[in-house]
Design a protein around this motif. Structure first.
Motif, PDB file in Angstrom:
ATOM      1  N   LEU A 253      -0.879  -7.036   4.623  1.00 32.14           N
ATOM      2  CA  LEU A 253      -1.552  -7.335   3.368  1.00 32.14           C
ATOM      3  C   LEU A 253      -3.007  -6.910   3.491  1.00 32.14           C
ATOM      4  O   LEU A 253      -3.699  -7.315   4.431  1.00 32.14           O
ATOM      5  CB  LEU A 253      -1.484  -8.825   3.056  1.00 32.14           C
ATOM      6  CG  LEU A 253      -2.307  -9.323   1.853  1.00 32.14           C
ATOM      7  CD1 LEU A 253      -1.764  -8.752   0.545  1.00 32.14           C
ATOM      8  CD2 LEU A 253      -2.334 -10.849   1.801  1.00 32.14           C
ATOM      9  N   HIS A 305       1.496 -14.455   1.972  1.00 29.97           N
ATOM     10  CA  HIS A 305       1.848 -13.336   2.852  1.00 29.97           C
ATOM     11  C   HIS A 305       2.430 -13.819   4.170  1.00 29.97           C
ATOM     12  O   HIS A 305       3.445 -13.304   4.654  1.00 29.97           O
ATOM     13  CB  HIS A 305       0.617 -12.471   3.113  1.00 29.97           C
ATOM     14  CG  HIS A 305       0.839 -11.375   4.096  1.00 29.97           C
ATOM     15  ND1 HIS A 305       1.725 -10.341   3.881  1.00 29.97           N
ATOM     16  CD2 HIS A 305       0.281 -11.141   5.327  1.00 29.97           C
ATOM     17  CE1 HIS A 305       1.710  -9.517   4.926  1.00 29.97           C
ATOM     18  NE2 HIS A 305       0.853  -9.994   5.813  1.00 29.97           N
ATOM     19  N   GLU A 310       4.791 -13.179  -2.001  1.00 30.35           N
ATOM     20  CA  GLU A 310       3.591 -12.755  -2.728  1.00 30.35           C
ATOM     21  C   GLU A 310       2.919 -13.976  -3.343  1.00 30.35           C
ATOM     22  O   GLU A 310       3.555 -14.976  -3.634  1.00 30.35           O
ATOM     23  CB  GLU A 310       3.946 -11.739  -3.817  1.00 30.35           C
ATOM     24  CG  GLU A 310       4.475 -10.418  -3.266  1.00 30.35           C
ATOM     25  CD  GLU A 310       4.610  -9.374  -4.348  1.00 30.35           C
ATOM     26  OE1 GLU A 310       4.231  -9.672  -5.496  1.00 30.35           O
ATOM     27  OE2 GLU A 310       5.081  -8.272  -4.050  1.00 30.35           O
TER      28      GLU A 310
END
Length: 313
Positions: A253, A305, A310
């Protein structure tokens, strides 16, 4: 017996009752000061700070991560704040820094860890993840993939101009003198003048940062990170070796404050060349100090994450 701070009475940030433990860890021949929180049997999360920070860069995120069940470890990187400060530029080569993190994880008796890094800590996290054997999930905050950054320095006049300080840091003595002037006024300006949120850094935060960087040897150590990386790049140039590809195959991420004055947002583009499993979340109203400008959103994104999903919008 509890570890003793280098000045004999505090670890820069006073104990205010939070359930965070100060400890020291031996790794790769150096002693690092760490702040830990959360259950000992929780999945390990290692938080790596940048310049001119120290473990406190993560004070908004430590408690929520610990409350979510993670074992959180936020070290002062070598040379910073209360960690050991080996002398010489060579001691801050990226290979030594990677070995510090790998040894830290191993010393906690874990095979892998989630690794989160901001700024220099993010650059280091990219290198650690490229090893492929110690990182579970990776999160990066406003730190370019090293290969993307080198590409930008070769091809982007905009990024070269924004990176002026990297070249300034190669000078002897002068960078340290500039930082120390007027009671580290430049540190205050770096933080408060570039943050988007007016209250991103309190007067207390600024005092902590100045105290940490003002410890004997800390300022030169911090600048030596840049000097060591420049020497590494010079060696590659002299030997005509190309920039390292550093492929990262862990779920990654990338959180990016788009108001970053030092790193162009174009550094977030074309990363699929090096990162196989990447999700990018941009913060249009945040600066380089994204975890201070948008602490709750950053924390939510990290939690999602690390859990494999999400962030809920």
């Amino acid at each position: 017996m509890a570890p003793t701070p280098p000045d004999g009475d505090h670890w820069t940030v006073p104990d205010d009752g939070r359930a965070w433990d100060h400890a020291t860890a031996e790794t790769n021949g150096v002693t690092l000061h760490t702040v830990t929180a959360g259950p000992e049997d929780g999945d390990l999360v290692v938080l790596l700070h940048g310049f001119p920070e120290f473990w406190y860069a993560w004070h908004h995120q430590i408690e929520p991560l610990a409350e979510a069940g993670y074992r959180v470890v936020a070290p002062d990187l070598r040379g910073y704040n209360c960690s050991e400060k080996p002398e010489g530029v060579r001691a801050y080569d990226i290979d030594e820094l990677v070995a510090d993190v790998v040894g830290l994880i191993d010393g906690i008796s874990r095979d892998t860890a989630h690794v989160v890094g901001h700024d220099w800590g993010g650059l280091l996290a990219w290198y650690v993840a490229a090893r492929g054997d110690v990182v579970d999930r990776l999160a990066i905050l406003n730190a370019p993939h090293p290969s993307a950054y080198e590409r930008a320095l070769r091809s982007s006049p905009t990024q070269v101009a924004k990176s002026w300080y990297v070249f300034f840091f190669q000078l002897p003595i002068l960078p340290e003198a500039a930082f120390r002037a007027r009671d580290f006024r430049v540190i205050e300006e770096m933080l408060t003048d570039t943050a988007v949120r007016a209250d991103a850094f309190s007067e207390t935060d600024i005092r902590y940062y100045k105290t940490a960087l003002g410890r004997p040897g800390a300022l030169t150590a911090a600048v030596n990170y840049y000097r060591a990386m420049a020497r590494r790049s010079a060696r590659r140039l002299l030997t005509r070796a190309g920039a390292p590809e550093l492929p990262v195959e862990r779920p990654t991420l990338l959180l990016w404050g788009e108001q970053d004055r030092a790193l162009d947002v174009s550094l977030t583009e074309g990363l699929d060349r090096w990162v196989s499993d990447l999700r990018i979340e941009r913060f249009p109203d945040a600066s380089h100090w994204v975890q201070f400008d948008a602490p709750e959103r950053v924390t939510d994104s990290l939690l999602a994450h690390l859990a494999g999903g999400e962030r809920t919008q």
